[in-house]
Design an enzyme around this catalytic site. Structure first.
Site, PDB file in Angstrom:
ATOM      1  N   HIS A 171       0.559  -1.471   0.032  1.00 56.06           N
ATOM      2  CA  HIS A 171      -0.016  -0.009   0.031  1.00 56.06           C
ATOM      3  C   HIS A 171       0.690   1.578   0.032  1.00 56.06           C
ATOM      4  O   HIS A 171       2.021   1.575   0.612  1.00 56.06           O
ATOM      5  CB  HIS A 171      -0.731   0.094   0.824  1.00 56.06           C
ATOM      6  CG  HIS A 171      -2.069  -0.291   1.185  1.00 56.06           C
ATOM      7  ND1 HIS A 171      -2.811  -0.620  -0.115  1.00 56.06           N
ATOM      8  CD2 HIS A 171      -2.742  -1.403   1.612  1.00 56.06           C
ATOM      9  CE1 HIS A 171      -4.147  -1.266   0.565  1.00 56.06           C
ATOM     10  NE2 HIS A 171      -4.017  -2.278   1.681  1.00 56.06           N
ATOM     11  N   CYS A 227      -0.343   2.872  -4.714  1.00 54.02           N
ATOM     12  CA  CYS A 227      -1.077   3.628  -5.273  1.00 54.02           C
ATOM     13  C   CYS A 227      -0.307   4.962  -4.851  1.00 54.02           C
ATOM     14  O   CYS A 227       0.573   5.184  -3.903  1.00 54.02           O
ATOM     15  CB  CYS A 227      -2.355   3.594  -4.073  1.00 54.02           C
ATOM     16  SG  CYS A 227      -3.720   2.371  -4.068  1.00 54.02           S
TER      17      CYS A 227
END
Length: 373
Positions: A171, A227
């Site tokens: 992430h 991301c």
């Protein structure tokens, strides 16, 4: 407050917990006692693992401009012996197993990247440091401390001719920037396994750890599958490319006077998406198993390149085509199958499509420069 001490054997900086009288080194496993100037002999390696020194052949002192970890700087060690053309890599795969943030493809990404580096680019297996939740060694679990130490190990003692790789699959997020050194007003962050209790690694720290120390003649490639990863290494220039392949280099140098380049070395980074986009963790590309869309498309572009001698531009175009074609075939499925990024409160099916990015410490002709690790 955490105290930083040097390992008495290999000089790696170690974060000493409050009140602790000794700490075991994450790299060489020797024990350092606070206030004890006598060097300790390195701990014997486990029977099924190579000696720690084989991770990079020798131990070297920190580079001339060592990374600053929020005010702490490691002390220089003895002069480094001459060494050239070494290859070293740090590969991080964080799956956040059994949590609401769980990702399915990150450990697969790490294993595939390791295979690519060993078999295609001849990286010695002993020079690749893997950090995943499957590792038995507690110092190789992808916590914030272990990732920081791995970044320092990657650039420690680097010499002209060295080729370094930092790959991260997990992430990523953003936080408001208050120093004025970000064009869009946000810092990008990596999310270690323990980010909810220990915090995230900000792009400023990544830049200080593995970009700014690089001396002339050393090459580093960042491969960031997360991301908000477009400028995760905080490099000064971003290659802004349209669908036809035309591009311009955007100047992301801070207006505050902070230097985000190297000490003469070369850094080029491929990332999974732009800073305002999310990246996919999906089975839509590999069909059989889950992968990060960026890592999968990068390996595909390298292994099955449409050209025999790929350039950075041809690889970036191939990566974008792989994701775009799969996305068109399944009606946006590459994006909508993403595990929703709970950290930012956003929905994976809303917003811009994922478009891999290229950034560098200096602009160059992306269609003329051959790709090499």
């Amino acid at each position: 407050m955490l105290m930083l001490v040097d390992c008495s054997n290999c000089r790696t900086p170690l974060q000493l917990p409050p009140g602790a009288a000794a700490i075991r080194c994450a790299v060489c496993k020797s024990i350092t006692r606070v206030g004890d100037p006598r060097p300790n002999p390195p701990a014997p390696p486990p029977a099924n693992r190579p000696a720690a020194s084989s991770l990079n052949g020798h131990y070297y002192p920190p580079p001339a401009a060592p990374p600053q970890y929020y005010g702490y700087a490691p002390r220089p060690g003895p002069p480094a012996p001459t060494a050239h053309h070494r290859k070293k890599a740090v590969i991080v795969g964080v799956s956040y197993r059994y949590s609401r943030h769980e990702l399915k493809g990150t450990i697969n990404d790490a294993k595939c990247m390791k295979y690519l580096l060993i078999n295609r680019f001849k990286f010695p297996e002993s020079s690749i440091l893997m950090l995943t939740e499957e590792e038995v060694d507690p110092y190789k679990i992808p916590t914030i401390h272990n990732i920081r130490m791995a970044m320092f190990w990657l650039v420690q003692g680097c010499q002209p001719g060295d080729s370094l790789v930092f790959h991260y699959s997990g992430h990523g997020s953003q936080m408001r920037n208050y120093t004025g050194d970000e064009v869009d007003g946000f810092d990008e962050t990596l999310c270690p396994l323990d980010f909810e209790t220990r915090g995230m690694i900000v792009d400023d720290e990544i830049n200080a750890a593995i970009v700014r120390p690089l001396p002339s003649g050393v090459k580093l490639h960042g491969i960031i599958d997360s991301c908000h990863s477009g400028t995760m290494l905080d490099l000064p220039f971003l290659c802004r490319m349209d669908r036809t392949g035309r591009y311009v280099w955007e100047d992301h140098r801070p207006r505050t006077g902070t230097w985000k380049g190297t000490s003469g070395g070369e850094v080029i980074s491929f990332s999974g998406c732009d800073d305002d986009q999310t990246s996919a963790d999906t089975s839509a590309l590999a069909k059989v198993t889950s992968t990060g869309a960026m890592t999968f498309s990068f390996i595909q572009a390298v292994e099955r390149g449409q050209v025999s001698n790929p350039t950075y531009g041809s690889i970036l175009n191939a990566m974008r085509s792989t994701i775009r074609n799969a996305d068109d075939e399944i009606g946006g499925g590459v994006v909508t199958t993403l595990v929703t990024m709970l950290l930012t409160g956003g929905s994976a099916g809303i917003g811009k499509r994922q478009e891999p990015q290229l950034s560098a410490n200096e602009p160059f002709d992306v269609y003329a420069k051959p790709f090499s690790l």
